[in-house]
Write a protein that holds these residues in place. Structure first.
Motif, mmCIF file in Angstrom:
data_model
loop_
_atom_site.group_PDB
_atom_site.id
_atom_site.type_symbol
_atom_site.label_atom_id
_atom_site.label_comp_id
_atom_site.label_asym_id
_atom_site.label_seq_id
_atom_site.Cartn_x
_atom_site.Cartn_y
_atom_site.Cartn_z
ATOM 1 N N LEU A 11 157.450 80.573 91.732
ATOM 2 C CA LEU A 11 157.237 80.134 90.353
ATOM 3 C C LEU A 11 157.932 81.096 89.400
ATOM 4 C CD1 LEU A 11 153.449 79.269 90.664
ATOM 5 C CD2 LEU A 11 155.333 77.655 90.465
ATOM 6 N N PRO A 12 158.747 80.587 88.490
ATOM 7 C CA PRO A 12 159.476 81.475 87.571
ATOM 8 C C PRO A 12 158.544 82.189 86.597
ATOM 9 C CG PRO A 12 159.853 79.177 86.996
ATOM 10 C CD PRO A 12 159.062 79.189 88.260
ATOM 11 N N GLY A 13 158.742 83.494 86.438
ATOM 12 C CA GLY A 13 157.976 84.264 85.465
ATOM 13 C C GLY A 13 156.523 84.472 85.821
ATOM 14 N N ILE A 14 156.181 84.380 87.096
ATOM 15 C CA ILE A 14 154.773 84.532 87.492
ATOM 16 C C ILE A 14 154.332 85.972 87.268
ATOM 17 C CG2 ILE A 14 155.302 84.957 89.922
ATOM 18 C CD1 ILE A 14 152.732 83.304 90.561
ATOM 19 N N THR A 15 153.165 86.131 86.664
ATOM 20 C CA THR A 15 152.613 87.453 86.410
ATOM 21 C C THR A 15 151.673 87.840 87.549
ATOM 22 O OG1 THR A 15 150.734 86.549 85.170
ATOM 23 C CG2 THR A 15 152.731 87.085 83.898
ATOM 24 N N PRO A 48 155.456 82.261 80.696
ATOM 25 C CA PRO A 48 155.190 83.122 79.538
ATOM 26 C C PRO A 48 156.423 83.398 78.672
ATOM 27 C CG PRO A 48 154.099 83.996 81.481
ATOM 28 C CD PRO A 48 154.960 82.858 81.941
ATOM 29 N N SER A 49 157.600 83.468 79.280
ATOM 30 C CA SER A 49 158.824 83.681 78.502
ATOM 31 C C SER A 49 159.128 82.476 77.618
ATOM 32 C CB SER A 49 160.012 83.932 79.425
ATOM 33 O OG SER A 49 159.764 85.038 80.248
ATOM 34 N N ASP A 50 158.922 81.291 78.165
ATOM 35 C CA ASP A 50 159.114 80.076 77.370
ATOM 36 C C ASP A 50 158.086 80.012 76.240
ATOM 37 O OD1 ASP A 50 161.138 79.407 79.106
ATOM 38 O OD2 ASP A 50 159.935 77.940 80.229
ATOM 39 N N MET A 51 156.868 80.433 76.541
ATOM 40 C CA MET A 51 155.813 80.417 75.522
ATOM 41 C C MET A 51 156.177 81.351 74.360
ATOM 42 S SD MET A 51 153.080 79.007 74.504
ATOM 43 C CE MET A 51 152.688 78.081 75.953
ATOM 44 N N LEU A 52 156.801 82.478 74.664
ATOM 45 C CA LEU A 52 157.246 83.388 73.601
ATOM 46 C C LEU A 52 158.267 82.694 72.700
ATOM 47 C CD1 LEU A 52 157.346 86.131 72.209
ATOM 48 C CD2 LEU A 52 159.046 86.832 73.902
ATOM 49 N N ILE A 53 159.178 81.969 73.308
ATOM 50 C CA ILE A 53 160.176 81.234 72.516
ATOM 51 C C ILE A 53 159.494 80.187 71.640
ATOM 52 C CG2 ILE A 53 162.121 79.619 72.675
ATOM 53 C CD1 ILE A 53 162.937 81.208 75.237
ATOM 54 N N PHE A 54 158.539 79.449 72.209
ATOM 55 C CA PHE A 54 157.817 78.446 71.416
ATOM 56 C C PHE A 54 157.062 79.099 70.260
ATOM 57 C CE2 PHE A 54 157.496 76.035 75.642
ATOM 58 C CZ PHE A 54 158.674 75.346 75.403
ATOM 59 N N VAL A 95 152.055 87.672 69.542
ATOM 60 C CA VAL A 95 151.559 88.858 70.251
ATOM 61 C C VAL A 95 150.834 88.461 71.542
ATOM 62 C CG1 VAL A 95 149.958 90.806 70.097
ATOM 63 C CG2 VAL A 95 151.413 90.234 68.150
ATOM 64 N N ASN A 96 150.087 87.361 71.486
ATOM 65 C CA ASN A 96 149.265 86.929 72.630
ATOM 66 C C ASN A 96 149.898 85.791 73.419
ATOM 67 O OD1 ASN A 96 147.198 88.768 72.057
ATOM 68 N ND2 ASN A 96 146.301 87.379 70.566
ATOM 69 N N HIS A 97 151.219 85.684 73.433
ATOM 70 C CA HIS A 97 151.864 84.566 74.108
ATOM 71 C C HIS A 97 151.559 84.514 75.607
ATOM 72 C CE1 HIS A 97 154.845 87.725 74.853
ATOM 73 N NE2 HIS A 97 155.229 87.005 75.893
ATOM 74 N N LYS A 98 151.410 85.654 76.238
ATOM 75 C CA LYS A 98 151.091 85.669 77.673
ATOM 76 C C LYS A 98 149.693 85.119 77.934
ATOM 77 C CE LYS A 98 154.158 89.375 79.068
ATOM 78 N NZ LYS A 98 154.288 90.710 79.636
ATOM 79 N N THR A 99 148.762 85.454 77.043
ATOM 80 C CA THR A 99 147.398 84.947 77.178
ATOM 81 C C THR A 99 147.362 83.438 76.965
ATOM 82 O OG1 THR A 99 146.555 87.058 76.372
ATOM 83 C CG2 THR A 99 145.033 85.209 76.346
ATOM 84 N N LEU A 100 148.098 82.946 75.979
ATOM 85 C CA LEU A 100 148.163 81.497 75.746
ATOM 86 C C LEU A 100 148.687 80.779 76.984
ATOM 87 C CD1 LEU A 100 149.636 81.161 72.128
ATOM 88 C CD2 LEU A 100 147.371 80.477 72.891
ATOM 89 N N ALA A 101 149.753 81.313 77.561
ATOM 90 C CA ALA A 101 150.340 80.693 78.750
ATOM 91 C C ALA A 101 149.367 80.763 79.923
ATOM 92 C CB ALA A 101 151.652 81.375 79.116
#
Length: 122
Positions: A11-15, A48-54, A95-101
């Protein structure tokens, strides 16, 4: 199984948090069910990277875009009508884009598991 050989790592960008959550959630699935789960889940999850862009687009161009993308239509309309809650909400989302994703992805894990376990996906 080595974590680098795990199909979840594709999965791309998996944390690390998402990986451990997925490992727990998919425990007990057969190999075929895991493949089906990954196919369904990968189409629903947000990177999460896409979420930052959004979130950045939501901050500078279309307030609430990030909320519409993750299915929070009511919050998206509120952000749109209040200019991202006077930009404060949009800044917090950046700031919280990772949490949203991650929160969105947790819901998608549940939905995807339900589909695979109920046999709705063959």
């Amino acid at each position: 199984m080595d974590i680098y050989q795990s199909p979840l790592m594709s999965l791309p960008g998996i944390t690390p948090e998402e990986f451990s959550y997925l490992q727990q959630a998919t425990t007990g699935l057969t190999e075929q069910q895991l493949r089906n789960f990954l196919m369904v889940y990968s189409s629903k999850r947000k990177n999460p990277s896409d979420m930052l862009i959004f979130c950045l687009i939501g901050l500078f161009a279309v307030p609430g875009l990030q909320r519409f993308i993750i299915g929070q239509i009511g919050m998206g309309i509120l952000y749109l009508l209040t200019a991202g809650l006077c930009f404060i909400g949009s800044i917090i989302d950046v700031v919280n884009h990772k949490t949203l994703a991650f929160e969105h992805n947790q819901k998608m894990v549940f939905e995807s598991l339900q589909m695979v376990r109920m046999g709705g996906f063959q």
